[in-house]
Design a protein around this motif. Structure first.
Motif, mmCIF file in Angstrom:
data_model
loop_
_atom_site.group_PDB
_atom_site.id
_atom_site.type_symbol
_atom_site.label_atom_id
_atom_site.label_comp_id
_atom_site.label_asym_id
_atom_site.label_seq_id
_atom_site.Cartn_x
_atom_site.Cartn_y
_atom_site.Cartn_z
ATOM 1 N N LEU A 25 0.826 -1.200 0.000
ATOM 2 C CA LEU A 25 0.000 0.000 0.000
ATOM 3 C C LEU A 25 0.865 1.257 0.000
ATOM 4 N N ILE A 26 0.438 2.246 -0.773
ATOM 5 C CA ILE A 26 1.020 3.584 -0.764
ATOM 6 C C ILE A 26 -0.097 4.546 -0.403
ATOM 7 N N ALA A 27 0.079 5.252 0.712
ATOM 8 C CA ALA A 27 -0.957 6.158 1.222
ATOM 9 C C ALA A 27 -2.284 5.416 1.399
ATOM 10 N N GLY A 28 -2.201 4.168 1.850
ATOM 11 C CA GLY A 28 -3.391 3.387 2.153
ATOM 12 C C GLY A 28 -4.052 2.720 0.965
ATOM 13 N N LYS A 29 -3.475 2.849 -0.226
ATOM 14 C CA LYS A 29 -4.080 2.259 -1.421
ATOM 15 C C LYS A 29 -3.080 1.326 -2.104
ATOM 16 N N GLN A 74 12.494 13.613 4.443
ATOM 17 C CA GLN A 74 11.697 12.383 4.515
ATOM 18 C C GLN A 74 10.794 12.245 3.304
ATOM 19 N N GLY A 75 10.463 11.017 3.014
ATOM 20 C CA GLY A 75 9.566 10.744 1.903
ATOM 21 C C GLY A 75 9.736 9.356 1.342
ATOM 22 N N GLY A 77 4.648 8.715 -5.529
ATOM 23 C CA GLY A 77 3.810 9.266 -6.580
ATOM 24 C C GLY A 77 3.216 10.598 -6.188
ATOM 25 N N LEU A 78 1.926 10.759 -6.472
ATOM 26 C CA LEU A 78 1.209 11.980 -6.093
ATOM 27 C C LEU A 78 0.300 11.760 -4.891
ATOM 28 N N ARG A 79 0.387 10.590 -4.294
ATOM 29 C CA ARG A 79 -0.534 10.299 -3.195
ATOM 30 C C ARG A 79 -0.145 11.092 -1.946
ATOM 31 N N ARG A 80 -1.136 11.706 -1.365
ATOM 32 C CA ARG A 80 -0.894 12.611 -0.251
ATOM 33 C C ARG A 80 -0.667 11.843 1.045
ATOM 34 N N THR A 81 0.345 12.291 1.779
ATOM 35 C CA THR A 81 0.593 11.801 3.128
ATOM 36 C C THR A 81 0.789 13.022 4.014
ATOM 37 N N THR A 121 5.012 15.515 -0.218
ATOM 38 C CA THR A 121 3.881 15.201 -1.092
ATOM 39 C C THR A 121 3.211 16.454 -1.649
ATOM 40 N N ALA A 122 3.717 17.621 -1.299
ATOM 41 C CA ALA A 122 3.234 18.860 -1.910
ATOM 42 C C ALA A 122 4.017 19.191 -3.183
ATOM 43 N N TRP A 123 4.868 18.278 -3.635
ATOM 44 C CA TRP A 123 5.734 18.570 -4.780
ATOM 45 C C TRP A 123 4.997 18.927 -6.063
ATOM 46 N N PRO A 124 3.796 18.416 -6.342
ATOM 47 C CA PRO A 124 3.167 18.785 -7.614
ATOM 48 C C PRO A 124 3.002 20.298 -7.794
#
Length: 337
Positions: free
Chosen positions: A64-68, A304-305, A310-314, A319-322
């Motif tokens: 799972l990444i960000a719960g998915k 950290q990261g 990807g673009l999934r928010r944590t 995760t604000a990189w976009p």
């Protein structure tokens, strides 16, 4: 000195988790309704290679990444591009997306369709490339160029194809960029430095167009730096006979298979310092080479990261990189600021 074998081991674990056989398998990935994937080659693919079995689409609910979970594709032999048209105002900018997966698979949702879902509302055409990758098996696995040419051939073909079809797809032929993650980040750098000559004979008019991206984005890229030990290990392989430069920082030597020049396109780099799959030295080495060549480059490093977010928010700032990338596209004139 980078622990290269450790990197390989951790990476293999990630690939197993992301593309493991614990989940239901489906043959051949298909995009969501309303989007059509098209072959990038007009006939038989150039430089075909055998694979261990048919193309598979797999989802491991335990990874799972960000719960998915992550949807992965393996054993890709028929490369395709799926065009996602911009929503609302069309900026004329196009981004060709290279999902990661260690050149053994493709994280097609995490680093593919989810990226296009972010770009298209911003008026950007997205071309999702399903490039050729092979998993471990009885045949040699795919890898970064020049270990394996297939992915770079597909990338070169696709950039030229989008430029050739620019009018049909309402794209500015001078605003075509690439965005890749992990191995796809390496592919972004590879095509940014290998565009003067195709790796394959031209097959049609699309191959007469330039395959140089107008800009490039590499998110947690790999394969861009070599430690002294890795440098020495490459001697004699793929005609590599370049001794390690005595004056170079042995932790930050750029992979010589990524020959940066002044013509390398403007580049955006992002990586986490605790990325234990692709070492932060990969981004640092590439950044230093770009600046020395006078190429416009913007780099963001976060404490950290990890890897493969990807673009999934944590809850991590990275995760604000976009938004950072969107701002950067404005500063280089690809979209309105």
């Amino acid at each position: 000195m980078k622990p290269s074998m450790f990197k390989v081991t951790i990476f293999a674990i990630c690939v197993v988790f992301a593309f493991g056989s614990l989940s239901a398998q489906k043959p051949v990935w298909q995009p969501s309704p309303g989007h059509t994937q098209v072959p990038i080659w007009p006939g038989a693919v150039t430089d075909p290679r055998p694979v261990a079995g048919p193309e598979l689409v797999e989802t491991d609910p335990k990874f799972l990444i960000a719960g998915k979970p992550v949807v992965g594709i393996s054993n890709v032999t028929q490369p395709t591009m799926t065009v996602y048209s911009p929503m609302g105002n069309n900026t004329g900018t196009a981004v060709i997306v290279f999902p990661g997966g260690g050149y053994q698979g493709l994280a097609i949702d995490l680093e593919g369709t989810e990226v296009c879902a972010w770009l298209t509302p911003r008026g950007i055409t997205c071309g999702l490339l399903k490039y050729r990758v092979t998993d471990v098996g009885p045949y040699p696995k795919s890898g970064p160029y020049p270990e394996s040419p297939m992915a770079l051939e597909d990338a070169q073909r696709t950039v030229g194809l989008v430029r050739f079809q620019a009018a049909e797809w309402h794209v500015d032929p001078h605003k075509i960029g690439v965005l890749g993650f992990s191995a796809g980040g390496h592919l972004s750098a590879a095509i940014s430095t290998h565009f003067a000559k195709r790796l394959y004979p031209a097959v049609d008019a699309a191959d007469k167009e330039s395959c140089r991206p107008d800009f490039a984005v590499a998110i947690y890229p790999g394969h861009l730096s070599l430690s002294a030990a890795e440098w020495d290990a490459k001697q004699g392989t793929n005609n590599f006979v370049v001794p390690h430069p005595a004056t170079a920082d042995k932790e930050l030597s750029l992979n010589p298979e990524i020959p940066v020049t002044r013509q390398t396109p403007p580049t955006f780099l992002l990586q986490a310092e605790d990325d234990h799959v692709d070492d932060v030295h990969d981004s640092l080495a590439y950044y230093i080479a770009l600046t020395k060549a006078g190429v416009p480059v913007e780099m963001h490093l976060y404490a950290q990261g990890g890897h493969a977010f990807g673009l999934r928010r944590t809850n991590l700032p990275i995760t604000a990189w976009p938004q950072l990338m969107e701002t950067w596209l404005g500063t280089i004139g690809m979209i309105a600021e």
